[in-house]
Design an enzyme around this catalytic site. Structure first.
Site, short mmCIF file in Angstrom:
data_model
loop_
_atom_site.label_atom_id
_atom_site.label_comp_id
_atom_site.label_asym_id
_atom_site.label_seq_id
_atom_site.Cartn_x
_atom_site.Cartn_y
_atom_site.Cartn_z
N LYS A 15 23.16 14.03 -17.16
CA LYS A 15 21.93 14.71 -16.77
C LYS A 15 21.69 15.92 -17.64
O LYS A 15 22.62 16.46 -18.29
CB LYS A 15 21.97 15.13 -15.29
CG LYS A 15 23.13 16.05 -14.89
CD LYS A 15 22.93 17.52 -15.20
CE LYS A 15 24.14 18.37 -14.77
NZ LYS A 15 24.11 19.73 -15.38
N ASP A 156 27.41 19.51 -8.29
CA ASP A 156 26.47 18.65 -9.02
C ASP A 156 26.51 17.19 -8.58
O ASP A 156 25.62 16.41 -8.92
CB ASP A 156 26.76 18.70 -10.53
CG ASP A 156 26.23 19.96 -11.19
OD1 ASP A 156 25.47 20.71 -10.54
OD2 ASP A 156 26.57 20.20 -12.36
#
Length: 301
Positions: A15, A156
């Site tokens: 990401k 995360d």
């Protein structure tokens, strides 16, 4: 939920933090969030991934873990840290604890996402393990239960817990537990990653951040970027960028040097050290001024 008898295979995507707002650490002794930083971030998956395979073993068998780096030429080398410290191993153990029983399996991971660069490779791997084990063993835990487990492992990881593959872009806020999926008009945007030969330790970056004067979390700034039909350099921001530069001065030198040479703004993802530029940039052009950096041309997905 039915048990998957064939091996489970998936891609664990990296990401980018296209916007990252960070607030001051919580000062509430006794609270589980004491010392943690509230955030608001626009996270988007990119077309760079690790490859995961989970095969169920017979009851009583010992779980096996084969985690290795794999380059484009097919060469592999072992990871540089103990298996027990890897998030794949820890995710497996956390799900066993939740299930209250052994989940014997063989987990194979081919790692392509660089470690310690702010790309979320370890977090994505852990999320894929949680979702894969849930399916392979027919646990039927579902997203909310998996998200709760994920939050015990890392902030995360929750972003990657999604019913779609790859995970949809999202505004991630709170301490990583609030995830608002966003319909993205930005998928397909090309980005060029520049990977310095040094990493940024997340803890050190946050300590540097705390030594300044952390402000409030700029939620409005994150939403402006999400709502913009086109990604514009001026809308991207990262509150940890200057702290990453303080921890690793080379990152700052590269931002300046690459910006001048390429005529593009250079951004930091996460706590660094990975840099990125919107659009596709010729690899040779980057290597002229940053010969020790790895370059990856990819896109938002």
């Amino acid at each position: 939920m039915s048990i998957q008898t064939s091996p489970f295979t998936t891609r664990a995507y990296a990401k980018l933090n296209l916007a990252l707002a960070v607030g001051a650490p919580v000062d509430a002794p006794g609270s589980p969030h004491h010392g943690y930083h509230p955030i608001c971030s626009y996270m988007h998956a990119i077309d760079l991934f690790d490859e995961l395979r989970i095969e169920r073993l017979g009851m009583g068998e010992q779980s096996r873990f084969d985690l290795a780096w794999a380059d484009a030429g097919g060469q592999v080398r072992p990871i540089e840290w103990p298996i027990e410290q890897d998030l794949v191993y820890r995710a497996h153990g956390a799900l066993e604890a939740c299930a209250g029983r052994s989940l014997p399996c063989a987990i194979t991971l081919a790692k392509h996402i660089p470690a310690g660069g702010g790309l979320g490779g370890g977090s994505s791997d852990a999320a894929s393990v949680l979702m894969g084990l849930d399916r392979v063993f027919g646990l039927g835990l579902g997203r909310e239960a998996l998200l709760a487990i994920a939050m015990t492992l890392g902030s995360d990881i929750g972003y990657f817990i999604d019913e779609t593959d790859p995970p949809r872009p999202a505004i991630v806020s709170g301490f990583g537990e609030r995830i608002e999926r966003a319909g993205s008009s930005h998928a397909g945007t090309e980005v060029t990653l520049v990977l310095p030969p040094v990493g940024c330790a997340t803890g050190a970056v946050y300590r540097a951040f705390d030594s300044g004067l952390p402000g409030t979390v700029d939620v409005a700034g994150v939403r402006r970027l999400v709502d913009s039909p086109v990604l514009e350099d001026d809308l991207l921001f990262n509150d940890l960028a200057s702290s990453a530069v303080e921890v690793q001065p080379l990152v700052g030198e590269l931002i300046e040097t690459l910006g001048e040479a390429l005529g593009h703004r250079v951004h930091v993802t996460g706590s660094g050290s990975t840099l990125f530029v919107l659009g596709r940039v010729d690899e040779d052009q980057i290597h002229e001024v940053a010969p020790d950096c790895r370059v990856v041309c990819t896109r938002l997905i």
